[in-house]
Design a protein around this motif. Structure first.
Motif, PDB file in Angstrom:
ATOM      1  N   ALA A 115       3.413   2.063   2.897  1.00  0.00           N
ATOM      2  CA  ALA A 115       2.801   2.120   4.220  1.00  0.00           C
ATOM      3  C   ALA A 115       3.362   1.021   5.106  1.00  0.00           C
ATOM      4  O   ALA A 115       3.841  -0.007   4.613  1.00  0.00           O
ATOM      5  CB  ALA A 115       1.287   1.962   4.096  1.00  0.00           C
ATOM      6  N   PRO A 116       3.313   1.214   6.433  1.00  0.00           N
ATOM      7  CA  PRO A 116       3.700   0.132   7.351  1.00  0.00           C
ATOM      8  C   PRO A 116       2.830  -1.090   7.105  1.00  0.00           C
ATOM      9  O   PRO A 116       1.683  -0.966   6.664  1.00  0.00           O
ATOM     10  CB  PRO A 116       3.436   0.741   8.736  1.00  0.00           C
ATOM     11  N   PRO A 117       3.340  -2.287   7.393  1.00  0.00           N
ATOM     12  CA  PRO A 117       2.605  -3.528   7.101  1.00  0.00           C
ATOM     13  C   PRO A 117       1.199  -3.579   7.678  1.00  0.00           C
ATOM     14  O   PRO A 117       0.284  -4.098   7.044  1.00  0.00           O
ATOM     15  CB  PRO A 117       3.492  -4.605   7.733  1.00  0.00           C
ATOM     16  N   LEU A 118       0.992  -3.038   8.886  1.00  0.00           N
ATOM     17  CA  LEU A 118      -0.321  -3.137   9.522  1.00  0.00           C
ATOM     18  C   LEU A 118      -1.380  -2.307   8.809  1.00  0.00           C
ATOM     19  O   LEU A 118      -2.572  -2.485   9.029  1.00  0.00           O
ATOM     20  CB  LEU A 118      -0.231  -2.715  10.994  1.00  0.00           C
ATOM     21  N   LEU A 119      -0.952  -1.377   7.937  1.00  0.00           N
ATOM     22  CA  LEU A 119      -1.901  -0.557   7.190  1.00  0.00           C
ATOM     23  C   LEU A 119      -2.137  -1.091   5.786  1.00  0.00           C
ATOM     24  O   LEU A 119      -2.864  -0.502   5.001  1.00  0.00           O
ATOM     25  CB  LEU A 119      -1.391   0.889   7.101  1.00  0.00           C
ATOM     26  N   THR A 120      -1.521  -2.215   5.476  1.00  0.00           N
ATOM     27  CA  THR A 120      -1.600  -2.769   4.130  1.00  0.00           C
ATOM     28  C   THR A 120      -2.803  -3.692   3.977  1.00  0.00           C
ATOM     29  O   THR A 120      -3.042  -4.556   4.809  1.00  0.00           O
ATOM     30  CB  THR A 120      -0.306  -3.549   3.802  1.00  0.00           C
ATOM     31  N   ASN A 121      -3.550  -3.482   2.901  1.00  0.00           N
ATOM     32  CA  ASN A 121      -4.670  -4.366   2.572  1.00  0.00           C
ATOM     33  C   ASN A 121      -4.160  -5.513   1.708  1.00  0.00           C
ATOM     34  O   ASN A 121      -3.313  -5.323   0.835  1.00  0.00           O
ATOM     35  CB  ASN A 121      -5.750  -3.595   1.814  1.00  0.00           C
ATOM     36  N   LYS A 122      -4.698  -6.712   1.939  1.00  0.00           N
ATOM     37  CA  LYS A 122      -4.215  -7.886   1.221  1.00  0.00           C
ATOM     38  C   LYS A 122      -5.298  -8.449   0.315  1.00  0.00           C
ATOM     39  O   LYS A 122      -6.365  -8.825   0.772  1.00  0.00           O
ATOM     40  CB  LYS A 122      -3.737  -8.949   2.215  1.00  0.00           C
ATOM     41  N   ARG A 123      -4.998  -8.490  -0.980  1.00  0.00           N
ATOM     42  CA  ARG A 123      -5.954  -9.021  -1.945  1.00  0.00           C
ATOM     43  C   ARG A 123      -5.576 -10.424  -2.395  1.00  0.00           C
ATOM     44  O   ARG A 123      -6.410 -11.178  -2.850  1.00  0.00           O
ATOM     45  CB  ARG A 123      -6.037  -8.097  -3.166  1.00  0.00           C
ATOM     46  N   THR A 131       0.851  -1.186   0.000  1.00  0.00           N
ATOM     47  CA  THR A 131       0.000   0.000   0.000  1.00  0.00           C
ATOM     48  C   THR A 131       0.886   1.235   0.000  1.00  0.00           C
ATOM     49  O   THR A 131       1.826   1.332   0.798  1.00  0.00           O
ATOM     50  CB  THR A 131      -0.925   0.025   1.233  1.00  0.00           C
ATOM     51  N   PHE A 132       0.579   2.164  -0.895  1.00  0.00           N
ATOM     52  CA  PHE A 132       1.304   3.433  -0.951  1.00  0.00           C
ATOM     53  C   PHE A 132       0.426   4.529  -0.368  1.00  0.00           C
ATOM     54  O   PHE A 132      -0.748   4.658  -0.733  1.00  0.00           O
ATOM     55  CB  PHE A 132       1.687   3.768  -2.394  1.00  0.00           C
ATOM     56  N   ILE A 133       0.990   5.305   0.551  1.00  0.00           N
ATOM     57  CA  ILE A 133       0.263   6.401   1.188  1.00  0.00           C
ATOM     58  C   ILE A 133       0.994   7.712   0.913  1.00  0.00           C
ATOM     59  O   ILE A 133       2.207   7.721   0.679  1.00  0.00           O
ATOM     60  CB  ILE A 133       0.121   6.181   2.711  1.00  0.00           C
ATOM     61  N   PRO A 134       0.265   8.842   0.940  1.00  0.00           N
ATOM     62  CA  PRO A 134       0.895  10.126   0.599  1.00  0.00           C
ATOM     63  C   PRO A 134       1.750  10.680   1.729  1.00  0.00           C
ATOM     64  O   PRO A 134       1.472  10.466   2.906  1.00  0.00           O
ATOM     65  CB  PRO A 134      -0.310  11.033   0.330  1.00  0.00           C
ATOM     66  N   THR A 135       2.786  11.392   1.353  1.00  0.00           N
ATOM     67  CA  THR A 135       3.554  12.177   2.312  1.00  0.00           C
ATOM     68  C   THR A 135       2.774  13.471   2.566  1.00  0.00           C
ATOM     69  O   THR A 135       1.823  13.776   1.837  1.00  0.00           O
ATOM     70  CB  THR A 135       4.946  12.502   1.755  1.00  0.00           C
ATOM     71  N   PRO A 136       3.130  14.251   3.588  1.00  0.00           N
ATOM     72  CA  PRO A 136       2.417  15.515   3.838  1.00  0.00           C
ATOM     73  C   PRO A 136       2.379  16.399   2.594  1.00  0.00           C
ATOM     74  O   PRO A 136       3.389  16.583   1.914  1.00  0.00           O
ATOM     75  CB  PRO A 136       3.248  16.157   4.958  1.00  0.00           C
ATOM     76  N   GLY A 137       1.194  16.906   2.294  1.00  0.00           N
ATOM     77  CA  GLY A 137       1.034  17.756   1.124  1.00  0.00           C
ATOM     78  C   GLY A 137       0.881  16.985  -0.171  1.00  0.00           C
ATOM     79  O   GLY A 137       0.824  17.586  -1.251  1.00  0.00           O
ATOM     80  N   TYR A 138       0.841  15.663  -0.079  1.00  0.00           N
ATOM     81  CA  TYR A 138       0.691  14.806  -1.260  1.00  0.00           C
ATOM     82  C   TYR A 138       1.800  15.054  -2.285  1.00  0.00           C
ATOM     83  O   TYR A 138       1.589  14.960  -3.488  1.00  0.00           O
ATOM     84  CB  TYR A 138      -0.682  15.021  -1.915  1.00  0.00           C
ATOM     85  N   GLU A 139       2.998  15.360  -1.770  1.00  0.00           N
ATOM     86  CA  GLU A 139       4.119  15.630  -2.671  1.00  0.00           C
ATOM     87  C   GLU A 139       4.648  14.351  -3.317  1.00  0.00           C
ATOM     88  O   GLU A 139       5.196  14.378  -4.417  1.00  0.00           O
ATOM     89  CB  GLU A 139       5.248  16.332  -1.902  1.00  0.00           C
TER      90      GLU A 139
END
Length: 278
Positions: free
Chosen positions: A147-155, A134-142
């Motif tokens: 993402a850390p493993p616990l925030l990753t969704n598994k398909r 999972t890829f998450i934005p840095t501040p300001g969406y720059e």
């Protein structure tokens, strides 16, 4: 003397490997440039994730930023390398809402150099490679970062999770049975420290079930400072306990034995009687 209990927290989850996976060369296909590293399996996983991360170009970042998934983009990848370590192009699966990233990842995988394959001690030298990122934005969406493993969704999951022959029933029942058996060996062979002050605490036992069904302890993380003081002894006791766990049936994907990793939360607590000094 305080009596300390060890109980199983049934919420078992998967985890991302620390740099001491315990997977030996020959148990899984590896990047050849990682063979001389301290942990070739960890090196291979991190190197591949870095390759995927580099596909998030400034142009793609802007595209994601303007999309409905701007706060988090999932990409799930499965591919198989054959007996010579070459990627089987027909077996590449990539799932991602962003079709440009999906296509780029598929092309990248198809062009990967040959891996160092499993050793011939295995019934099949094919290896399954699974990544749920999972890829998450840095501040300001720059930009976007992993993402850390616990925030990753598994398909992409396993067609069979690691288990024992006598753990029958549906998937949920089978996994409860499996983890209770693992926990029971830990409980019988581990003496918890009596310095635990809080009424309850939790440790997390990170481990793998290898392609041959053997168990590998990766790490033990304690809770309170009191428990952290005893972590070294605790790790040694649990490591010794893991040598006594009988081999399991390994996880399967496409019928191929596959490494599966776990985080087993274990709660520690003093008995109520001794806690109140009676």
């Amino acid at each position: 003397m305080k009596s300390v209990l060890l109980t199983l927290a049934l919420a078992v989850c998967f985890f991302s490997l620390a740099q001491n996976s315990g997977i030996k060369q020959g148990d899984q296909a590896l990047f050849k440039e990682c063979l001389n590293q301290e942990d070739p399996y960890f090196c291979t996983n991190e190197s591949f994730k870095n390759l995927i991360s580099k596909l998030i170009t400034p142009t793609l970042t802007q595209e994601i930023k303007n999309s409905t998934y701007k706060d988090g983009l999932d990409i799930s990848i499965l591919f198989i390398s054959d007996e010579q370590g070459k990627v089987i192009r027909e077996d590449i699966e990539v799932y991602c809402e962003n079709k440009n990233l999906q296509a780029s990842a598929r092309y990248l995988i198809s062009k990967l150099p040959a891996f160092e394959p499993k050793s011939d001690k295995h019934l099949t030298r094919q290896s399954v490679h699974v990544y749920n990122l999972t890829f998450i934005p840095t501040p300001g969406y720059e930009s976007y970062m992993l993402a850390p493993p616990l925030l990753t969704n598994k398909r992409i999951g396993y067609e069979r999770l690691a288990t024992y022959k006598n753990c029958e029933g549906d998937l949920h029942e089978s996994q409860i049975c499996f983890h209770k058996k693992v926990f029971e060996v830990i409980r019988k062979n581990v003496t918890l420290p009596e310095t635990l002050v809080s009424y309850t605490d939790q440790i997390n036992v990170f481990y793998l079930v290898n392609t041959d069904g053997s168990f590998i302890l990766v790490d033990v993380i304690g809770g309170t400072q009191e428990l952290h003081k005893e972590t070294k002894k605790l790790k040694e006791d649990i490591k010794r306990a893991f040598t006594k766990i009988p081999p399991a049936q390994p996880a399967l994907i496409r019928g191929i034995p596959t490494i599966q990793d776990f985080n087993l939360p274990v709660k520690t607590s003093m008995t109520i009687k001794n806690y109140y000094g009676n």
